[in-house]
Design a protein around this motif. Structure first.
Motif: not given
Length: 513
Positions: A92-99, A458-461
């Motif tokens: 969907q164009g989003w990913k985890p970003c925790l830096k 986690r991009n899960l349904k």
């Protein structure tokens, strides 16, 4: 570092009167507090039914939508619809970003928190506790989990989560210790329960700002070297916080909080059984799952069914149990909330048309069939107990004969280490929910929020039933349900002001691209 002196205890008369009322009320009005539902070791085992006496006039609920139920049992779902249902979400164009900055200044003082509620409310409190320790540049003591007054579960943090993993994952950002040093050994739960203590903060407002903690807790840390915050649930704001604090909360939630190995091991065992051909069910039905070309073989869905006595009573809705059930729930509302339930001023039709009624097992079953789940679906039921027992859940069982719960999947020996521990059992449900191909939550709540966020991360349904729609759509049901849920399969939703970061992790904890 000085130890706080104890102030004179407050007058005991009101407390004694209240305690007496609590003790005597069940004896004087036993009907008001008698259980209305039945808890079963397994909802799918006729050999282990717990024989609890219900109110004599209470009748087993009948199907509220019998014609729809009969149609659903005969519906033939197109293969294409089932393939779409079981296909994973696209990127969907989003990913985890925790830096975030991987350093912290030398900490001063210790922070203790005491967390009430169930496992998922405590989970959010743990994340907030780490954030507050970071804001104050203090060392966090592993949070204390209060005994749950409903489930009587005394499980500690160490009984559920991997403490070493928790500390090591966060060591570059926050100082965390398992125990207080000897000079602070007096700072215990018992110490704060027996008097007014200068080191206890019990006035933290809901959704307090970072500046509130700096201004009100900081001086106590400076004076005593320790501060204990209780109550602490929902005591940190979601807005106007530094970006690194928001990302830290998500890092705790999604990376630092890992269940103990024995919970994960049992979870993997049950997951493997859910992905294998069904045992103890119709061999013909199980074989059809393997043979059909619908992406369904080897997959399972989890239904979190929240339909307990408290929820049923507080909603003030009609659930088909007749006049006796309405009277019993009205009495329960009076005892627990002294009648202060806004919904009780509205009619059942008004409540349903505005989406205020929790979905019954029958209703959520009908929705699942309309969305494309058929009688060959491996459905895992994540639920502690259902108000109304087997009678209430019978329609759902008819629609999904391959449905399982933890007690039908696991042996007595496998459950021996978790039996009677509601928080550990909830952790097991959480694990199976996170690893499912599809997750459905029947009604909002802490577990709904926690898994909605974690699976979005986690991009899960994840299917969120449209409760407001359901009051209107019983005519033309199947088409209306499909149309009303086309954007409710786990699509990323950006957090709005005042919304919880533990429900909507984007954009605070996720990046585009």
């Amino acid at each position: 570092m000085r130890r706080p002196s104890s102030s004179p205890p407050p007058a005991r008369a009101p407390a004694l009167a209240a305690a007496a009322a609590v003790v005597l009320l069940p004896a004087i009005f036993p009907v008001l507090l008698s259980p209305l539902g039945r808890a079963f070791p397994s909802l799918f085992s006729v050999n282990n039914v717990e024989n609890i006496n219900l109110l004599q006039e209470w009748n087993a609920p009948k199907p509220m939508h019998e014609s729809l139920l009969n149609e659903a049992l005969r519906w033939t779902i197109p293969d294409e619809q089932k393939r779409d249902l079981w296909t994973p979400l696209p990127y969907q164009g989003w990913k985890p970003c925790l830096k975030s900055p991987a350093t912290h200044d030398l900490p001063f003082g210790y922070i203790q928190v005491f967390l009430d509620g169930g496992l998922n409310q405590q989970r959010m409190g743990i994340c907030d506790a780490v954030a507050v320790a970071k804001i104050l540049n203090a060392t966090l003591v592993i949070p204390h989990l209060e005994v749950n007054p409903v489930w009587k579960d005394s499980s500690s943090f160490e009984d559920i989560f991997n403490v070493d993993h928790f500390i090591n994952t966060l060591r570059r950002e926050v100082s965390i210790v398992k125990y207080l040093p000897k000079e602070f050994s007096w700072s215990t739960r018992e110490f704060y329960g027996t008097g007014i203590r200068a080191t206890r903060i019990k006035t933290a407002p809901l959704h307090a700002s970072a500046s509130w903690y700096i201004e009100n807790v900081g001086p106590i840390l400076q004076s005593y070297g320790i501060a204990a915050i209780a109550p602490f649930s929902h005591r940190l704001a979601f807005d106007d916080l530094p970006a690194d604090i928001q990302r830290l909360r998500c890092k705790v939630n999604f990376e630092a909080l890992v269940f103990l190995p024995y919970i994960i091991s049992l979870g993997r065992t049950l997951e493997k059984r859910l992905r294998s051909p069904a045992q103890g069910h119709s061999a013909e039905l199980a074989q059809q799952v393997v043979e059909e070309n619908t992406n369904q073989a080897g997959k399972y869905a989890v239904l979190h069914l929240r339909f307990d006595k408290d929820m049923a009573a507080h909603s003030a809705c009609d659930f088909g149990g007749g006049r006796a059930e309405k009277l019993a729930l009205a009495k329960y509302r009076q005892v627990i909330w002294q009648g202060r339930v806004l919904n009780s001023q509205l009619t059942d039709e008004e409540l349903r048309n505005t989406g205020r009624c929790p979905l019954t097992p029958e209703e959520i079953g009908l929705i699942l069939v309309a969305l494309g789940f058929d009688n060959r679906t491996r459905l895992y039921l994540a639920s502690h107990k259902v108000y109304g027992g087997e009678a209430r859940i019978s329609s759902l069982c008819k629609l999904f004969p391959l449905m399982e719960d933890k007690r039908s999947l696991a042996s007595e020996d496998e459950l021996a280490n978790v039996e009677g521990k509601a928080s550990v059992l909830a952790a097991l449900d959480y694990y199976l929910s996170m690893h499912s191909d599809v997750f459905i939550s029947a009604s909002p709540g802490n577990m709904h929020n926690a898994l909605l966020a974690h699976r979005a991360y986690r991009n899960l349904k994840t299917i969120r039933p449209n409760m407001a729609l359901l009051g209107h759509v019983w005519p033309g049901f199947q088409q209306a349900v499909q149309a009303g849920h086309k954007d409710r399969y786990g699509q990323i939703r950006l957090r709005k002001p005042k919304q919880s970061i533990y429900t909507y992790p984007a954009p605070d904890c996720m990046c585009q691209g």
